[in-house]
Design an enzyme around this catalytic site. Structure first.
Site, PDB file in Angstrom:
ATOM      1  N   CYS A  35     -34.905 -25.647  -4.408  1.00 42.25           N
ATOM      2  CA  CYS A  35     -36.338 -25.933  -4.282  1.00 42.25           C
ATOM      3  C   CYS A  35     -37.038 -24.951  -3.354  1.00 42.25           C
ATOM      4  O   CYS A  35     -38.256 -24.875  -3.339  1.00 42.25           O
ATOM      5  CB  CYS A  35     -36.559 -27.358  -3.789  1.00 42.25           C
ATOM      6  SG  CYS A  35     -35.900 -27.637  -2.142  1.00 42.25           S
ATOM      7  N   CYS A 104     -33.262 -33.942   0.049  1.00 42.25           N
ATOM      8  CA  CYS A 104     -34.200 -33.560   1.112  1.00 42.25           C
ATOM      9  C   CYS A 104     -33.707 -34.082   2.463  1.00 42.25           C
ATOM     10  O   CYS A 104     -33.854 -33.406   3.484  1.00 42.25           O
ATOM     11  CB  CYS A 104     -35.592 -34.108   0.808  1.00 42.25           C
ATOM     12  SG  CYS A 104     -36.103 -33.874  -0.905  1.00 42.25           S
TER      13      CYS A 104
HETATM   14 FE1  FES Z   1     -36.597 -29.541  -1.599  1.00 45.29          FE
HETATM   15 FE2  FES Z   1     -37.399 -31.915  -0.950  1.00 45.29          FE
HETATM   16  S1  FES Z   1     -37.668 -30.934  -2.846  1.00 45.29           S
HETATM   17  S2  FES Z   1     -36.230 -30.550   0.244  1.00 45.29           S
END
Ligand code: FES
Length: 131
Positions: A35, A104
């Site tokens: 991400c 996360c």
């Molecule tokens: Fe990457 Fe939350 S989507 S840490």
């Protein structure tokens, strides 16, 4: 049901302990390659106690809420407790995270652990505590 708990929203909107500790005793930075989010933890340690902690997170709402909650869970606590902080404990303290957002909270666990590793690396005379 709402995607995020009230606690997640609260810590996302009013994150605790945001910032930098210029003379930190340990700093840990982690990122998630998928991400692209990045989290940095700064620790001040006195006599084996996390006397201060701050974070900077460039990431999603769950990552910011997880960092904020992690700082609250370890501030004023002994190193041993910070070392045994798990992402599950962070998520539970936030009254849960959606399953696809659990990664996360892993960033928070890893950032705290890396900051403690950095502390030990910078202070070789300090005896290591088991987590
Ligand atoms: Fe990457 Fe939350 S989507 S840490």
């Amino acid at each position: 049901m709402a995607l995020y708990s009230d606690k997640v929203m609260d810590h996302f909107r009013n994150p605790r302990n945001v910032g930098v500790i210029e003379d930190a005793d340990g700093v840990g930075e982690v990122g998630n390659a998928r991400c692209g989010d990045i989290m940095k933890m700064y620790l001040k340690i006195d006599d084996g106690i996390i006397s201060d902690v701050k974070f900077e997170t460039f990431g999603c709402a769950s990552a910011i809420a997880s960092s904020s909650m992690a700082t609250e869970l370890i501030k004023g606590r002994p190193i041993s407790e910070a070392l045994s902080l798990t992402n599950k404990a962070v998520a539970e303290a936030l009254d849960g995270l959606p399953a696809y957002k659990m990664h996360c909270s892993v960033l928070a666990e890893e950032a705290v652990r890396l900051a403690l590793e950095d502390y030990y690396a910078r202070h070789p005379m300090v005896e290591r505590t088991a987590g």
